[in-house]
Design a protein around this motif. Sequence first.
Motif, PDB file in Angstrom:
ATOM      1  N   ARG A  53       0.842  -1.194   0.000  1.00 33.74           N
ATOM      2  CA  ARG A  53       0.000   0.000   0.000  1.00 33.74           C
ATOM      3  C   ARG A  53       0.881   1.250   0.000  1.00 33.74           C
ATOM      4  N   TYR A  54       0.233   2.390  -0.201  1.00 31.97           N
ATOM      5  CA  TYR A  54       0.964   3.657  -0.205  1.00 31.97           C
ATOM      6  C   TYR A  54       1.709   3.861   1.111  1.00 31.97           C
ATOM      7  N   ALA A  55       1.095   3.476   2.224  1.00 32.89           N
ATOM      8  CA  ALA A  55       1.743   3.656   3.533  1.00 32.89           C
ATOM      9  C   ALA A  55       3.057   2.879   3.604  1.00 32.89           C
ATOM     10  N   HIS A  56       3.105   1.704   2.955  1.00 38.89           N
ATOM     11  CA  HIS A  56       4.341   0.912   2.941  1.00 38.89           C
ATOM     12  C   HIS A  56       5.433   1.628   2.137  1.00 38.89           C
ATOM     13  N   VAL A  57       5.040   2.169   0.996  1.00 42.32           N
ATOM     14  CA  VAL A  57       6.000   2.888   0.147  1.00 42.32           C
ATOM     15  C   VAL A  57       6.521   4.121   0.880  1.00 42.32           C
ATOM     16  N   GLU A  58       5.622   4.838   1.524  1.00 41.10           N
ATOM     17  CA  GLU A  58       6.007   6.037   2.267  1.00 41.10           C
ATOM     18  C   GLU A  58       6.944   5.688   3.435  1.00 41.10           C
ATOM     19  N   ALA A  59       6.639   4.612   4.148  1.00 38.00           N
ATOM     20  CA  ALA A  59       7.488   4.188   5.270  1.00 38.00           C
ATOM     21  C   ALA A  59       8.879   3.805   4.773  1.00 38.00           C
ATOM     22  N   ALA A  60       8.934   3.037   3.677  1.00 37.64           N
ATOM     23  CA  ALA A  60      10.234   2.638   3.118  1.00 37.64           C
ATOM     24  C   ALA A  60      11.022   3.861   2.658  1.00 37.64           C
ATOM     25  N   ALA A  61      10.339   4.816   2.031  1.00 40.87           N
ATOM     26  CA  ALA A  61      11.013   6.036   1.575  1.00 40.87           C
ATOM     27  C   ALA A  61      11.563   6.835   2.758  1.00 40.87           C
ATOM     28  N   ASN A  62      10.773   6.943   3.821  1.00 40.87           N
ATOM     29  CA  ASN A  62      11.242   7.660   5.013  1.00 40.87           C
ATOM     30  C   ASN A  62      12.445   6.967   5.641  1.00 40.87           C
ATOM     31  N   LEU A  63      12.415   5.654   5.691  1.00 43.08           N
ATOM     32  CA  LEU A  63      13.539   4.908   6.254  1.00 43.08           C
ATOM     33  C   LEU A  63      14.789   5.104   5.390  1.00 43.08           C
ATOM     34  N   LEU A  64      14.649   4.885   4.088  1.00 40.22           N
ATOM     35  CA  LEU A  64      15.805   4.986   3.186  1.00 40.22           C
ATOM     36  C   LEU A  64      16.376   6.403   3.118  1.00 40.22           C
ATOM     37  N   LEU A  65      15.523   7.393   3.273  1.00 39.97           N
ATOM     38  CA  LEU A  65      15.960   8.787   3.202  1.00 39.97           C
ATOM     39  C   LEU A  65      16.975   9.126   4.291  1.00 39.97           C
ATOM     40  N   PHE A  66      16.873   8.478   5.448  1.00 39.44           N
ATOM     41  CA  PHE A  66      17.745   8.820   6.574  1.00 39.44           C
ATOM     42  C   PHE A  66      18.930   7.864   6.758  1.00 39.44           C
ATOM     43  N   VAL A  67      19.017   6.817   5.953  1.00 36.64           N
ATOM     44  CA  VAL A  67      20.163   5.902   6.048  1.00 36.64           C
ATOM     45  C   VAL A  67      21.489   6.641   5.816  1.00 36.64           C
ATOM     46  N   PRO A  68      21.598   7.475   4.775  1.00 34.13           N
ATOM     47  CA  PRO A  68      22.872   8.185   4.570  1.00 34.13           C
ATOM     48  C   PRO A  68      23.249   9.104   5.743  1.00 34.13           C
ATOM     49  N   LEU A  69      22.258   9.682   6.401  1.00 36.20           N
ATOM     50  CA  LEU A  69      22.548  10.560   7.538  1.00 36.20           C
ATOM     51  C   LEU A  69      23.262   9.788   8.640  1.00 36.20           C
ATOM     52  N   GLY A  70      22.706   8.655   9.043  1.00 36.33           N
ATOM     53  CA  GLY A  70      23.334   7.840  10.081  1.00 36.33           C
ATOM     54  C   GLY A  70      24.706   7.350   9.662  1.00 36.33           C
ATOM     55  N   PHE A  71      24.834   6.935   8.409  1.00 34.64           N
ATOM     56  CA  PHE A  71      26.110   6.446   7.884  1.00 34.64           C
ATOM     57  C   PHE A  71      27.181   7.536   7.964  1.00 34.64           C
ATOM     58  N   LEU A  72      26.843   8.727   7.489  1.00 29.92           N
ATOM     59  CA  LEU A  72      27.817   9.828   7.466  1.00 29.92           C
ATOM     60  C   LEU A  72      28.173  10.313   8.867  1.00 29.92           C
ATOM     61  N   ILE A  73      27.227  10.325   9.771  1.00 29.32           N
ATOM     62  CA  ILE A  73      27.535  10.755  11.141  1.00 29.32           C
ATOM     63  C   ILE A  73      28.558   9.826  11.774  1.00 29.32           C
ATOM     64  N   VAL A  74      28.419   8.529  11.560  1.00 25.97           N
ATOM     65  CA  VAL A  74      29.390   7.580  12.116  1.00 25.97           C
ATOM     66  C   VAL A  74      30.766   7.786  11.468  1.00 25.97           C
ATOM     67  N   LEU A  75      30.798   8.050  10.169  1.00 23.65           N
ATOM     68  CA  LEU A  75      32.086   8.292   9.511  1.00 23.65           C
ATOM     69  C   LEU A  75      32.755   9.560  10.040  1.00 23.65           C
ATOM     70  N   VAL A  76      31.950  10.570  10.333  1.00 26.78           N
ATOM     71  CA  VAL A  76      32.498  11.826  10.863  1.00 26.78           C
ATOM     72  C   VAL A  76      32.949  11.654  12.306  1.00 26.78           C
ATOM     73  N   ALA A  77      32.179  10.922  13.075  1.00 31.62           N
ATOM     74  CA  ALA A  77      32.491  10.740  14.495  1.00 31.62           C
ATOM     75  C   ALA A  77      33.364   9.496  14.660  1.00 31.62           C
ATOM     76  N   ARG A  78      32.857   8.490  15.272  1.00 29.46           N
ATOM     77  CA  ARG A  78      33.585   7.246  15.521  1.00 29.46           C
ATOM     78  C   ARG A  78      32.634   6.074  15.319  1.00 29.46           C
ATOM     79  N   PRO A  79      33.158   4.876  15.049  1.00 28.83           N
ATOM     80  CA  PRO A  79      32.290   3.713  14.828  1.00 28.83           C
ATOM     81  C   PRO A  79      31.357   3.413  15.997  1.00 28.83           C
ATOM     82  N   ARG A  80      31.774   3.713  17.195  1.00 25.20           N
ATOM     83  CA  ARG A  80      30.923   3.428  18.361  1.00 25.20           C
ATOM     84  C   ARG A  80      29.925   4.543  18.644  1.00 25.20           C
ATOM     85  N   SER A  81      29.839   5.503  17.748  1.00 25.35           N
ATOM     86  CA  SER A  81      28.918   6.622  17.956  1.00 25.35           C
ATOM     87  C   SER A  81      27.543   6.367  17.357  1.00 25.35           C
TER      88      SER A  81
END
Length: 163
Positions: A53-81
């Motif tokens: 359903r549309y809600a599933h697509v929207e949820a997946a899009a919201n999840l995928l949209l923020f994956v790079p943010l978490g990835f980059l924050i760890v690269l900037v900080a430390r792996p245990r961050s």
Amino acid sequence: MVVNRKWPWSCLVAYVIFLGAVGLWVSAVDAPVSGTLSRLLVWGEGHGFGFVRYAHVEAAANLLLFVPLGFLIVLVARPRSWPWAALAGFLVSLSIELAQLGLSARTTQLRDVVFNTAGALVGALAASAWVHQSRSAHQRATRPAKRSLILTGRHSVQGRSTE
């Protein structure tokens, strides 16, 4: 392993600006593709994907949209961050949702914050695993090779023969 933190910082700043633009866009972000998405969902319904359903697509899009943010924050900080990266994802998402209260064409939903935070967490955990794996591989590659014992019928103890 020495990690160059200049490029992750540049990417992180650019990505936060991108998130702000997407989150504060005056109209619904999916408006340009809503017709195509609707047709795709109808097609999927007729081909065994009626559970999507549309809600599933929207949820997946919201999840995928923020994956790079978490990835980059760890690269900037430390792996245990990774917990801090997830918290940052939560705070950025919450800020965007609160700012959307002032935009008449946008809706604010707690579900968006949950999936955005989950995306930042997934990205952070992936980056932590990647950095850990890279460091382990680097350490293995730079570690001096162990001397192998050549057995010639004699027992060898630290290079001396015992008979």
